[in-house]
Design a protein around this motif. Sequence first.
Motif, PDB file in Angstrom:
ATOM      1  N   GLY A 119      20.632 -67.237 116.651  1.00 28.03           N
ATOM      2  CA  GLY A 119      20.762 -65.790 116.547  1.00 28.03           C
ATOM      3  C   GLY A 119      21.903 -65.178 117.317  1.00 28.03           C
ATOM      4  N   SER A 120      22.618 -65.972 118.140  1.00 30.12           N
ATOM      5  CA  SER A 120      23.726 -65.436 118.935  1.00 30.12           C
ATOM      6  C   SER A 120      25.051 -66.009 118.430  1.00 30.12           C
ATOM      7  CB  SER A 120      23.549 -65.801 120.419  1.00 30.12           C
ATOM      8  OG  SER A 120      22.350 -65.231 120.921  1.00 30.12           O
ATOM      9  N   PRO A 121      26.106 -65.193 118.337  1.00 30.26           N
ATOM     10  CA  PRO A 121      27.402 -65.681 117.865  1.00 30.26           C
ATOM     11  C   PRO A 121      28.087 -66.561 118.911  1.00 30.26           C
ATOM     12  CG  PRO A 121      27.555 -63.375 118.481  1.00 30.26           C
ATOM     13  CD  PRO A 121      26.111 -63.743 118.597  1.00 30.26           C
ATOM     14  N   VAL A 122      28.649 -67.657 118.459  1.00 27.26           N
ATOM     15  CA  VAL A 122      29.375 -68.574 119.338  1.00 27.26           C
ATOM     16  C   VAL A 122      30.696 -68.945 118.660  1.00 27.26           C
ATOM     17  CG1 VAL A 122      27.317 -69.532 120.438  1.00 27.26           C
ATOM     18  CG2 VAL A 122      28.201 -70.580 118.349  1.00 27.26           C
ATOM     19  N   VAL A 123      31.656 -69.417 119.466  1.00 22.64           N
ATOM     20  CA  VAL A 123      32.959 -69.858 118.963  1.00 22.64           C
ATOM     21  C   VAL A 123      33.248 -71.245 119.525  1.00 22.64           C
ATOM     22  CG1 VAL A 123      35.428 -69.373 118.823  1.00 22.64           C
ATOM     23  CG2 VAL A 123      33.796 -67.484 118.923  1.00 22.64           C
ATOM     24  N   TYR A 124      33.644 -72.163 118.642  1.00 21.46           N
ATOM     25  CA  TYR A 124      34.072 -73.503 119.050  1.00 21.46           C
ATOM     26  C   TYR A 124      35.432 -73.795 118.436  1.00 21.46           C
ATOM     27  CZ  TYR A 124      29.369 -74.640 120.785  1.00 21.46           C
ATOM     28  OH  TYR A 124      28.185 -74.661 121.477  1.00 21.46           O
ATOM     29  N   SER A 125      36.167 -74.703 119.077  1.00 25.72           N
ATOM     30  CA  SER A 125      37.461 -75.124 118.546  1.00 25.72           C
ATOM     31  C   SER A 125      37.307 -76.463 117.824  1.00 25.72           C
ATOM     32  CB  SER A 125      38.495 -75.249 119.673  1.00 25.72           C
ATOM     33  OG  SER A 125      38.073 -76.207 120.641  1.00 25.72           O
ATOM     34  N   TYR A 126      38.090 -76.653 116.763  1.00 28.17           N
ATOM     35  CA  TYR A 126      37.991 -77.850 115.929  1.00 28.17           C
ATOM     36  C   TYR A 126      39.389 -78.288 115.493  1.00 28.17           C
ATOM     37  CZ  TYR A 126      33.059 -76.544 115.405  1.00 28.17           C
ATOM     38  OH  TYR A 126      31.736 -76.209 115.634  1.00 28.17           O
ATOM     39  N   ASN A 127      39.560 -79.596 115.352  1.00 25.70           N
ATOM     40  CA  ASN A 127      40.752 -80.173 114.746  1.00 25.70           C
ATOM     41  C   ASN A 127      40.421 -80.549 113.310  1.00 25.70           C
ATOM     42  OD1 ASN A 127      43.197 -80.363 116.247  1.00 25.70           O
ATOM     43  ND2 ASN A 127      42.162 -81.721 117.707  1.00 25.70           N
ATOM     44  N   LEU A 128      41.132 -79.985 112.347  1.00 25.74           N
ATOM     45  CA  LEU A 128      40.866 -80.275 110.945  1.00 25.74           C
ATOM     46  C   LEU A 128      41.815 -81.373 110.476  1.00 25.74           C
ATOM     47  CD1 LEU A 128      40.459 -76.628 109.604  1.00 25.74           C
ATOM     48  CD2 LEU A 128      38.783 -78.100 110.726  1.00 25.74           C
ATOM     49  N   THR A 129      41.261 -82.509 110.091  1.00 22.12           N
ATOM     50  CA  THR A 129      42.041 -83.680 109.720  1.00 22.12           C
ATOM     51  C   THR A 129      41.817 -84.025 108.250  1.00 22.12           C
ATOM     52  OG1 THR A 129      40.277 -85.226 110.309  1.00 22.12           O
ATOM     53  CG2 THR A 129      41.757 -84.534 112.088  1.00 22.12           C
ATOM     54  N   ILE A 148      42.538 -69.292 126.199  1.00 19.01           N
ATOM     55  CA  ILE A 148      42.306 -68.603 127.472  1.00 19.01           C
ATOM     56  C   ILE A 148      40.997 -67.840 127.440  1.00 19.01           C
ATOM     57  CG2 ILE A 148      43.270 -66.895 129.077  1.00 19.01           C
ATOM     58  CD1 ILE A 148      46.040 -67.580 127.803  1.00 19.01           C
ATOM     59  N   ILE A 149      40.747 -67.137 126.355  1.00 17.42           N
ATOM     60  CA  ILE A 149      39.507 -66.380 126.157  1.00 17.42           C
ATOM     61  C   ILE A 149      39.088 -66.562 124.708  1.00 17.42           C
ATOM     62  CG2 ILE A 149      38.387 -64.103 126.266  1.00 17.42           C
ATOM     63  CD1 ILE A 149      40.698 -63.151 128.020  1.00 17.42           C
ATOM     64  N   SER A 150      37.792 -66.676 124.458  1.00 19.95           N
ATOM     65  CA  SER A 150      37.287 -66.653 123.086  1.00 19.95           C
ATOM     66  C   SER A 150      35.905 -66.021 123.087  1.00 19.95           C
ATOM     67  CB  SER A 150      37.238 -68.057 122.487  1.00 19.95           C
ATOM     68  OG  SER A 150      36.287 -68.863 123.141  1.00 19.95           O
ATOM     69  N   MET A 151      35.612 -65.262 122.051  1.00 23.43           N
ATOM     70  CA  MET A 151      34.313 -64.618 121.951  1.00 23.43           C
ATOM     71  C   MET A 151      34.053 -64.277 120.485  1.00 23.43           C
ATOM     72  SD  MET A 151      35.271 -60.875 123.537  1.00 23.43           S
ATOM     73  CE  MET A 151      35.892 -61.606 125.037  1.00 23.43           C
ATOM     74  N   ALA A 152      32.820 -63.942 120.163  1.00 19.39           N
ATOM     75  CA  ALA A 152      32.463 -63.593 118.792  1.00 19.39           C
ATOM     76  C   ALA A 152      31.412 -62.505 118.804  1.00 19.39           C
ATOM     77  CB  ALA A 152      31.955 -64.818 118.039  1.00 19.39           C
ATOM     78  N   ASN A 153      31.348 -61.757 117.696  1.00 17.48           N
ATOM     79  CA  ASN A 153      30.368 -60.695 117.547  1.00 17.48           C
ATOM     80  C   ASN A 153      29.933 -60.648 116.094  1.00 17.48           C
ATOM     81  OD1 ASN A 153      30.359 -57.480 116.609  1.00 17.48           O
ATOM     82  ND2 ASN A 153      29.027 -57.983 118.336  1.00 17.48           N
ATOM     83  N   TYR A 154      28.635 -60.462 115.878  1.00 21.42           N
ATOM     84  CA  TYR A 154      28.092 -60.414 114.516  1.00 21.42           C
ATOM     85  C   TYR A 154      27.410 -59.084 114.280  1.00 21.42           C
ATOM     86  CZ  TYR A 154      25.112 -61.409 110.484  1.00 21.42           C
ATOM     87  OH  TYR A 154      24.489 -61.367 109.265  1.00 21.42           O
ATOM     88  N   SER A 155      27.707 -58.478 113.126  1.00 25.19           N
ATOM     89  CA  SER A 155      27.080 -57.216 112.735  1.00 25.19           C
ATOM     90  C   SER A 155      26.109 -57.499 111.597  1.00 25.19           C
ATOM     91  CB  SER A 155      28.145 -56.200 112.293  1.00 25.19           C
ATOM     92  OG  SER A 155      27.534 -55.043 111.790  1.00 25.19           O
ATOM     93  N   GLY A 156      24.822 -57.395 111.875  1.00 21.66           N
ATOM     94  CA  GLY A 156      23.823 -57.679 110.855  1.00 21.66           C
ATOM     95  C   GLY A 156      23.816 -56.684 109.717  1.00 21.66           C
TER      96      GLY A 156
END
Length: 404
Positions: A119-129, A148-156
Amino acid sequence: MTPMAVAIIRFRPPHPFLQLILFLLTSSFNPTIAESECSPCNHIIPRMNSTSNYTLCRHLPTLDADIDLCYYNTTPNATIDVAFSATLPSREGWVAWGLNPRRPHMVGTRALIAFLMQGSPVVYSYNLTVDTQHWCKLTPSEIEMNVIISMANYSGGNGKMRLAARLGLPPEYDVTRLNHVWQVGPKVVGISPRGHKRYLVDFDSRETINITSGQVLGQGRNKRRNLRYVHGILSVIGWGFLLPSGIICKRYYRVFDFLEHTWYLVHVTFQIGAYFIGITAWAIGIYLGSNNLRTYHHHRDIGITIFVLATFQIMALWLKPNRVDTYRKHWNLYHHFLGYTLLALTITNIFKGFGILKPPRAWKIAYIVLVAVLSSIAFVLEAITFYYFRKRKNEGRNNGDNKK
């Protein structure tokens, strides 16, 4: 986590016909990205002490996505703030934005992917191969960009997922030719995003920009899109209209005595026109397939088959036997069978093309009406032909009885 508020005015792209006209009128120019009235980056991530060299906000051309970029000419490497938003296909879905140091393709992209976890927004980094392209499991990984900074927000309320980040760019990322890629997907299992849909709009979600001036470089998507429309229009004209019209002229000319001496010229004219317009469409299709991220194998294979069969058909101009040749009857059977096979394949492939291109609904309706009209003409002429030959047969029988 502090919620983010991003207010963006969206501009809808114009109708495809208007886009084509605008492309033809402005193809010699390299337009800059127009900044819309949207929230600057410092409303999402606090602005750095130095003044940003460039800020742009725009509605991206696919997936109803928006982006907000701030560029800082920091030393030794550039820094950018990015705020990207798109609508989640479902609460289990994901949105992604990333940079590719080499070219505007998915493979090689260093992506930030946002989704809901419990239920909470998260951000991850990925390498697309390349493995990612082949549906292998995608897991979070370190990327050479300094996040340096990353964040996410979801509007239902509207289903919008927004991700924001401040990135330090390594030297290999050329800010005058920055390749960025964006995407949305339907599902995340754990922290592993699953594959997105494979429509043209998904493969067109990429472009190259000069972030120091706000220019879209090459206008690659516009070129591909317009070539697809040209490919589709020429295919309908050549294979979808001229080819069946030529077949109708050939089959039913005997019904009308006054056409007896002109039917061959009309038939050949229609078929030659169909061939040259059709192979132009075919060549454009081959070019698009060789430069696309995805090849539609069935559509391509049928297209190649159509090209080969049509080439054999057009060779009848030089290889057709004389009326007195003993194998003329077998030639006619072969020529007619090949023609009807070609007709069936072209209609099938045009509908496959509609499924791939997904043009305005009116295009498909117009073609269905065209097929229905040609079919109705053929049906009426078939009935007339049947009546005509039956009448001649009866007349011949009566003349024979009278002679007796």
